[in-house]
Design a protein around this motif. Sequence first.
Motif, mmCIF file in Angstrom:
data_model
loop_
_atom_site.group_PDB
_atom_site.id
_atom_site.type_symbol
_atom_site.label_atom_id
_atom_site.label_comp_id
_atom_site.label_asym_id
_atom_site.label_seq_id
_atom_site.Cartn_x
_atom_site.Cartn_y
_atom_site.Cartn_z
ATOM 1 N N GLN A 23 -3.677 5.244 -7.080
ATOM 2 C CA GLN A 23 -4.233 3.914 -7.332
ATOM 3 C C GLN A 23 -3.326 3.112 -8.244
ATOM 4 O O GLN A 23 -3.099 1.920 -8.035
ATOM 5 C CB GLN A 23 -5.614 4.020 -7.993
ATOM 6 C CG GLN A 23 -6.670 4.602 -7.101
ATOM 7 C CD GLN A 23 -6.810 3.833 -5.812
ATOM 8 O OE1 GLN A 23 -6.989 2.632 -5.810
ATOM 9 N NE2 GLN A 23 -6.698 4.535 -4.717
ATOM 10 N N LEU A 46 -0.463 1.816 -6.262
ATOM 11 C CA LEU A 46 -0.804 0.721 -5.353
ATOM 12 C C LEU A 46 -1.030 -0.576 -6.111
ATOM 13 O O LEU A 46 -0.581 -1.629 -5.699
ATOM 14 C CB LEU A 46 -2.087 1.063 -4.580
ATOM 15 C CG LEU A 46 -1.979 2.088 -3.471
ATOM 16 C CD1 LEU A 46 -3.340 2.304 -2.873
ATOM 17 C CD2 LEU A 46 -1.023 1.628 -2.415
ATOM 18 N N TYR A 88 4.371 1.310 -5.444
ATOM 19 C CA TYR A 88 4.333 2.162 -4.244
ATOM 20 C C TYR A 88 5.493 1.895 -3.299
ATOM 21 O O TYR A 88 5.978 2.796 -2.623
ATOM 22 C CB TYR A 88 3.000 1.918 -3.535
ATOM 23 C CG TYR A 88 2.832 2.647 -2.242
ATOM 24 C CD1 TYR A 88 3.056 1.998 -1.039
ATOM 25 C CD2 TYR A 88 2.420 3.965 -2.212
ATOM 26 C CE1 TYR A 88 2.897 2.649 0.154
ATOM 27 C CE2 TYR A 88 2.252 4.622 -1.021
ATOM 28 C CZ TYR A 88 2.498 3.964 0.164
ATOM 29 O OH TYR A 88 2.331 4.600 1.350
ATOM 30 N N LEU A 105 -6.100 -7.858 2.513
ATOM 31 C CA LEU A 105 -5.645 -6.758 1.669
ATOM 32 C C LEU A 105 -5.103 -7.237 0.333
ATOM 33 O O LEU A 105 -5.156 -6.517 -0.644
ATOM 34 C CB LEU A 105 -4.535 -5.979 2.370
ATOM 35 C CG LEU A 105 -4.935 -5.276 3.657
ATOM 36 C CD1 LEU A 105 -3.730 -4.724 4.359
ATOM 37 C CD2 LEU A 105 -5.880 -4.139 3.354
ATOM 38 N N LYS A 108 -0.660 -2.358 -1.235
ATOM 39 C CA LYS A 108 -1.663 -1.827 -0.308
ATOM 40 C C LYS A 108 -1.329 -2.146 1.132
ATOM 41 O O LYS A 108 -1.777 -1.454 2.036
ATOM 42 C CB LYS A 108 -3.033 -2.423 -0.654
ATOM 43 C CG LYS A 108 -3.444 -2.036 -2.025
ATOM 44 C CD LYS A 108 -4.899 -2.280 -2.301
ATOM 45 C CE LYS A 108 -5.182 -1.814 -3.718
ATOM 46 N NZ LYS A 108 -6.529 -2.026 -4.154
ATOM 47 N N PHE A 160 -1.666 0.787 3.743
ATOM 48 C CA PHE A 160 -2.707 0.677 4.767
ATOM 49 C C PHE A 160 -2.153 0.977 6.149
ATOM 50 O O PHE A 160 -2.695 1.788 6.898
ATOM 51 C CB PHE A 160 -3.273 -0.752 4.719
ATOM 52 C CG PHE A 160 -4.432 -0.984 5.631
ATOM 53 C CD1 PHE A 160 -4.254 -1.557 6.877
ATOM 54 C CD2 PHE A 160 -5.711 -0.645 5.239
ATOM 55 C CE1 PHE A 160 -5.328 -1.776 7.711
ATOM 56 C CE2 PHE A 160 -6.793 -0.874 6.077
ATOM 57 C CZ PHE A 160 -6.592 -1.433 7.312
ATOM 58 N N ILE A 209 -8.153 3.481 -0.576
ATOM 59 C CA ILE A 209 -7.188 2.505 -1.069
ATOM 60 C C ILE A 209 -7.872 1.422 -1.889
ATOM 61 O O ILE A 209 -7.234 0.687 -2.610
ATOM 62 C CB ILE A 209 -6.436 1.887 0.139
ATOM 63 C CG1 ILE A 209 -5.584 2.934 0.809
ATOM 64 C CG2 ILE A 209 -5.576 0.743 -0.236
ATOM 65 C CD1 ILE A 209 -4.654 2.383 1.823
ATOM 66 N N VAL A 266 -9.987 -1.408 -0.891
ATOM 67 C CA VAL A 266 -9.826 -2.791 -0.445
ATOM 68 C C VAL A 266 -11.156 -3.436 -0.116
ATOM 69 O O VAL A 266 -11.209 -4.475 0.526
ATOM 70 C CB VAL A 266 -8.914 -2.909 0.795
ATOM 71 C CG1 VAL A 266 -7.490 -2.842 0.402
ATOM 72 C CG2 VAL A 266 -9.245 -1.877 1.815
#
Lengths: 73, 518
Positions: free
Chosen positions: A7, A10, A15, B431, B436, B440, B493, B495
């Motif tokens: 997390q 991200l 990332y 998103l 992400k 994704f 993730i 979202v």
Amino acid sequence: MGWLYYQYLLITGIYVLEPWEQSIFNTVLFTMVAMVIYTSYVFVPIHVQLALEFFSELIRGQPESTVALMSKP
Amino acid sequence: VQKNGKADGFHQPRVRGEDSFEEAPLYVAVLTYMGYGIVILFGYFRDFLRAVGLEKCHQAREREEQKDFVPLYQDFENFYKRNLYMRVRDNWNRPICSLPGPVFDVMERVSDDYNWTFRLTGRTVENVINMGSYNYLGFAENNVDFLKTVAEETRQYGVGVCSTRQELGNLSIHEKLEQLVAEFLGVESAMAFGMGFATNSMNIPALVGKGCLILSDELNHTSLILGARLSGATIRVFKHNNMQSLEKMLKEAICSGQPRTHRVWKKILIMVEGIYSMEGSLVRLPEILALKKKYKAYLYLDEAHSIGAVGPTGRGVIEHFGVDPKEVDVLMGTFTKSFGAAGGYIAGKKELVDYLRSHSHSAVYATAMSPPVVEQIIRAIKCIMGYDGTTEGQRRVRQLAENTRYFRSRLKEMGFIIYGNQDSPVVPLLLYLPGKVGAFSRAMLKRKIGVVVVGFPATPITEARARFCVSAAHTREMLDKVLQSLDELGDDIRVKFSRHRRSYRPELYDETDFELDS
């Protein structure tokens, strides 16, 4: 723990970077956080104590002159 | 001959569902900017390393002799491409090795130097569910029975035409197609072109010129913008689907006229699209027609994504609103999306289409459409109209509407932010954060679902999204599998940004816990 690190990767956008760039960013961030924690550990108690003393003198010692108050260390 | 679903033009105008453009919570915007800021800083750092020579530069750079000239690769677009796009480039241009139907096969490729070069491993990922192809009615199929007429026409006409429409390329099959398209839409006449993008960009210069005014929507497609710029007319942009903005511009245009001379505008053309492909929102057609009549302007409607995909019998956004097709001046559409072929058409009054046949660049200079492609469009339109004697076409249109409603409502329930109208088969899922977007797409491919993610510059830089295209060929099981993967991935993730209350339905169980009288 692995999910939390994912997390963090991200959210900060790290990332997408290559592993060595991620290490650089992690090192810099960790250093900054460590310095903040050290500074707050060393200096925050003393500052808080001084502030409390200042305000308690102000409330209790109203007749005292301001000169005497300011000359205190 | 069984004809079903003939549009008689005047239904009661339907109430249009509202478009939703929910805003994300503030912390998401802050984190998005922060993420972009950090990656841009690292971009500058890597550019510095490349300039100093500590790192090899894989991209094109100027030669030594040109170092003192005007720099070629220093603007923001090149910077963005080098430092942000290259890092997540493996999510686009994936090679596909099968028909782009509801499931397809993707070739596996890996990169050894962080996406600068790829190599194929030789393995394929099979049966990946396709949520990105514009296959709205499922006509991208290779079933031999359905394609019999296409094979016959190829045997008769060959594949290449070797000429333009104006010279020796006007085949009888083209005439048949144009008559059929005109009948399908309910207008006098139509003309077909070989490429959808070229239909827009080459025909708008033939319709308007200097001294005309074009009012185009903020989010119009690049082909419309290119055609408008090529024509030389004055372009003014109104806010997306905002009728007050459009009316203000119309009033101002009619009162003040052309910029310096204050002469009357020769023509005022309003350019809108039926479904906007990045937002999934529907145009406000009844209001625009009312404005058009009041201020005496012309309307150019680009139904690229909406023809075949909305409307009770698949005749597009005009039928969806119950409007007479003769009220729209220029109807344009493409055959790429719902009909499974390639090309575009322009339809309208006979004088308009005859004028375009001789004055449009695309009609005069471009090669004519290839016969098997034309036959595919003919068979698709016949299937939708019911001329082939079955109700397969109408079944597909209804199936698409049902799939769209189901997919959208389930996604909203799960808590994702979805843009657009509830009837549009284009579903953008927001998103926002740059990290992400890549995560994704890769995670979905690992779960064997192929999606299209879009970022800057096709969308605003803070609104990166994944765009799903629902198809009539998707079965309920495929949609359920996709929805379940999205649910898990959305929690993984994080979202699910929507702040509307979700409905909590109890889980459905297989067994009942009471006795049934049998």
